[in-house]
Scaffold this active site. Structure first.
Site, short mmCIF file in Angstrom:
data_model
loop_
_atom_site.label_atom_id
_atom_site.label_comp_id
_atom_site.label_asym_id
_atom_site.label_seq_id
_atom_site.Cartn_x
_atom_site.Cartn_y
_atom_site.Cartn_z
N PHE A 156 0.82 -1.23 0.00
CA PHE A 156 0.00 0.00 0.00
C PHE A 156 0.85 1.27 0.00
O PHE A 156 0.31 2.36 0.24
CB PHE A 156 -0.91 0.07 1.24
CG PHE A 156 -2.00 -0.95 1.32
CD1 PHE A 156 -2.69 -1.35 0.20
CD2 PHE A 156 -2.37 -1.50 2.55
CE1 PHE A 156 -3.72 -2.28 0.28
CE2 PHE A 156 -3.40 -2.43 2.65
CZ PHE A 156 -4.07 -2.82 1.51
N GLY A 346 -27.93 16.69 -4.30
CA GLY A 346 -28.89 15.72 -4.84
C GLY A 346 -28.23 14.85 -5.90
O GLY A 346 -27.05 14.51 -5.78
N GLU A 370 -2.41 5.92 8.00
CA GLU A 370 -1.65 6.52 9.11
C GLU A 370 -2.27 6.12 10.46
O GLU A 370 -2.28 6.90 11.40
CB GLU A 370 -1.58 8.04 8.96
CG GLU A 370 -1.39 8.43 7.49
CD GLU A 370 -0.15 9.21 7.19
OE1 GLU A 370 0.59 9.54 8.13
OE2 GLU A 370 0.10 9.46 6.00
C1 LIG Z 1 -4.38 4.42 -0.13
C2 LIG Z 1 -3.51 3.91 0.97
C3 LIG Z 1 -2.26 4.52 1.18
C4 LIG Z 1 -1.42 4.00 2.17
N1 LIG Z 1 -0.14 4.53 2.30
C5 LIG Z 1 0.73 3.93 3.15
C6 LIG Z 1 2.10 4.34 3.20
O1 LIG Z 1 2.53 5.24 2.48
N2 LIG Z 1 2.93 3.69 4.07
C7 LIG Z 1 2.50 2.68 4.86
O2 LIG Z 1 3.31 2.13 5.59
N3 LIG Z 1 1.20 2.28 4.85
C8 LIG Z 1 0.32 2.87 4.01
N4 LIG Z 1 -0.99 2.45 3.97
C9 LIG Z 1 -1.43 1.39 4.84
C10 LIG Z 1 -2.38 1.85 5.95
O3 LIG Z 1 -1.70 2.59 6.91
C11 LIG Z 1 -3.06 0.58 6.52
O4 LIG Z 1 -3.99 0.16 5.53
C12 LIG Z 1 -3.73 0.81 7.84
O5 LIG Z 1 -2.78 1.07 8.84
C13 LIG Z 1 -4.61 -0.39 8.27
O6 LIG Z 1 -3.98 -1.60 8.08
P1 LIG Z 1 -4.74 -2.78 7.29
O7 LIG Z 1 -5.20 -2.19 6.01
O8 LIG Z 1 -3.84 -3.94 7.22
O9 LIG Z 1 -6.01 -3.10 8.16
P2 LIG Z 1 -6.10 -4.09 9.43
O10 LIG Z 1 -5.03 -3.76 10.39
O11 LIG Z 1 -6.19 -5.48 8.92
O12 LIG Z 1 -7.49 -3.65 10.05
C14 LIG Z 1 -8.74 -4.11 9.55
C15 LIG Z 1 -9.84 -3.52 10.44
O13 LIG Z 1 -9.68 -4.00 11.78
C16 LIG Z 1 -9.57 -2.90 12.66
N5 LIG Z 1 -8.63 -3.21 13.75
C17 LIG Z 1 -7.42 -3.80 13.66
N6 LIG Z 1 -6.86 -3.90 14.85
C18 LIG Z 1 -7.72 -3.37 15.73
C19 LIG Z 1 -7.72 -3.15 17.15
N7 LIG Z 1 -6.69 -3.50 17.92
N8 LIG Z 1 -8.78 -2.54 17.72
C20 LIG Z 1 -9.85 -2.15 16.96
N9 LIG Z 1 -9.92 -2.33 15.64
C21 LIG Z 1 -8.85 -2.91 15.03
C22 LIG Z 1 -9.05 -1.74 11.81
O14 LIG Z 1 -9.33 -0.49 12.38
C23 LIG Z 1 -9.79 -1.99 10.51
O15 LIG Z 1 -11.08 -1.46 10.60
C24 LIG Z 1 -1.85 2.95 2.99
C25 LIG Z 1 -3.12 2.39 2.80
C26 LIG Z 1 -3.93 2.83 1.79
C27 LIG Z 1 -5.25 2.17 1.57
#
Ligand SMILES: Cc1cc2nc3c(=O)[nH]c(=O)nc-3n(C[C@H](O)[C@H](O)[C@H](O)COP(=O)(O)OP(=O)(O)OC[C@H]3O[C@@H](n4cnc5c(N)ncnc54)[C@H](O)[C@@H]3O)c2cc1C
Length: 388
Positions: A156, A346, A370
């Site tokens: 990502f 709308g 983030e």
């Molecule tokens: C367009 C885009 C740009 C990005 N840019 C960067 C970048 O430049 N550098 C980088 O390093 N990353 C980047 N990311 C990654 C982004 O930071 C992660 O997607 C984000 O931190 C969530 O991780 P995940 O997608 O694996 O979701 P997961 O960690 O799998 O979470 C899935 C769901 O479970 C919830 N969840 C997980 N753990 C808990 C908990 N302990 N308590 C409550 N709820 C929880 C989350 O809130 C979420 O709703 C980017 C992502 C996108 C989509």
């Protein structure tokens, strides 16, 4: 207590707005959105006028200003256009790692080129199996004499396909978990580094994302950023700044959508009157304006706390709390506000002609990257339960 911006800050905000209103055209934004294209010329133009990272020290190409001044610029950029504003703001992602923890040589090598708009940067934390949970990482760096060998995958990552350098968080001592992580800066084109562009993104498509694979990537010991095994803690500090900035981006997008909705409500006639004459629409706009202002004040306070962190003697937990609150409240508010703005348009809001649908798609990521807003709530609770 004085809530007003000073003369210089007002001037920065005004200049950023003027620049964006002239250069951020809907045509460019729609093209970048449709083609997944980064607006490089616009980035360079913005840099030429000092809008990229004015918080960098002057010796590293910045203006020695605060994070508050930087966020005033990004707020205005995102207000004028969500897609272009987010992309310009994101182009230097990762550079603050070097500003905060880099050696003088690292700062001299990379930061002036970022400030001039010649370089784009990436910060690579997320992995396929480690998103919210980065307490352990699968990307490892092993020491071999004067070198480190990096293996693993980051996903990502913003700008990765076009970044000139990447700051990457690696596991250097797996037994120590988060106490055994270290940051490295890796130049584009380094042998073993491979980047694949990720397509099919919902919004913010002028920022290009990618998956990075590290296959025995060899970097010298001079590439280590900050202290060995302190990468996780450096990342928490870095993310405080980033979260405040995402809050500013969200406030800008919300303000832009609000202004469009207000204007439209005065023009659109139904039942013989402009829809702004209906109390239901007036209340929506009043709520939007109130919430945006509350979010703005929280973001500015977080920026002010970061800028004055030494004189305010705030604990790291107090700083994290205010930055997470700013990100959480501003992004939730912005999603709500932009949804309401679209409602005021709308059916017309649902089509591309008024750009509202782009704001609606662009804002959504701010609740996810983030640190998701669930993670912000965890952080805030952790801080308040410890008395911060
Ligand atoms: C367009 C885009 C740009 C990005 N840019 C960067 C970048 O430049 N550098 C980088 O390093 N990353 C980047 N990311 C990654 C982004 O930071 C992660 O997607 C984000 O931190 C969530 O991780 P995940 O997608 O694996 O979701 P997961 O960690 O799998 O979470 C899935 C769901 O479970 C919830 N969840 C997980 N753990 C808990 C908990 N302990 N308590 C409550 N709820 C929880 C989350 O809130 C979420 O709703 C980017 C992502 C996108 C989509």
């Amino acid at each position: 207590m004085d809530f007003r911006l000073n003369e210089e800050q007002m001037e920065i905000k005004r200049a950023a707005r003027e620049f964006a209103e002239k250069e951020f055209t809907s045509e460019l934004a729609r093209r970048c959105d449709e083609k997944h294209e980064f607006p490089r010329d616009l980035y360079k133009k913005a840099a030429k006028l000092g809008f990229i990272c004015p918080h960098f020290d002057e010796e590293y190409g910045g203006q020695g200003l605060g994070f508050l001044e930087t966020i005033l610029v990004f707020e205005e950029f995102c207000r004028v256009d969500s897609t272009l504003g987010e992309a310009i703001h994101m182009a230097s992602f990762g550079s603050d790692y070097l500003l905060l923890f880099g050696t003088t040589d690292q700062k001299k090598k990379y930061l002036p080129k970022v400030a001039k708009g010649e370089y784009l940067s990436s910060g690579a934390i997320t992995e396929p199996n480690h998103g919210s949970d980065i307490l352990t990482l699968d990307t490892v760096a092993k020491k071999e004499g004067d070198y480190w060998i990096i293996n693993g995958t980051k996903t990502f990552i913003s700008n990765a396909p076009i970044a000139d350098f990447i700051v990457v968080l690696c596991q250097t001592n797996p037994e120590l978990k988060h106490r055994g992580q270290t940051l490295f800066v890796v130049d584009k084109g380094t042998e073993g580094l491979d980047v694949t562009q990720l397509k099919g993104k919902m919004g913010t498509r002028a920022t290009i994302n990618g998956e990075i694979s590290f296959d025995n990537v060899r970097v010298s010991k001079d590439a280590l950023v900050g202290e060995e095994n302190k990468g996780f803690y450096h990342t928490l500090t870095f993310l405080d700044i980033r979260r405040m900035m995402i809050g500013g981006v969200a406030v800008g997008m919300a303000q832009g959508a609000f202004e469009r909705a207000l204007k439209y409500s005065k023009q659109r006639v139904q039942f013989g009157r402009p829809i702004s004459k209906f109390q239901a629409i007036q209340h929506k706009l009043a709520d939007m304006a109130t919430k945006i202002e509350a979010a703005r004040q929280l973001v500015y306070k977080a920026a002010w706390c970061l800028d004055n962190r030494s004189s305010l003697s705030l604990s790291p937990r107090e700083l994290s709390k205010i930055c997470s609150m700013a990100k959480l409240f501003a992004t939730d508010t912005a999603v709500e506000t932009i949804t309401e703005a679209l409602q005021i348009f709308g059916g017309y809001g649902y089509f591309k002609d008024y750009d509202l649908e782009r704001y609606y798609r662009d804002i959504r990521i701010t609740q996810i990257y983030e640190g998701t807003n669930e993670i912000q709530r965890n952080t805030i609770f952790g801080c308040i339960s410890e008395g911060a």
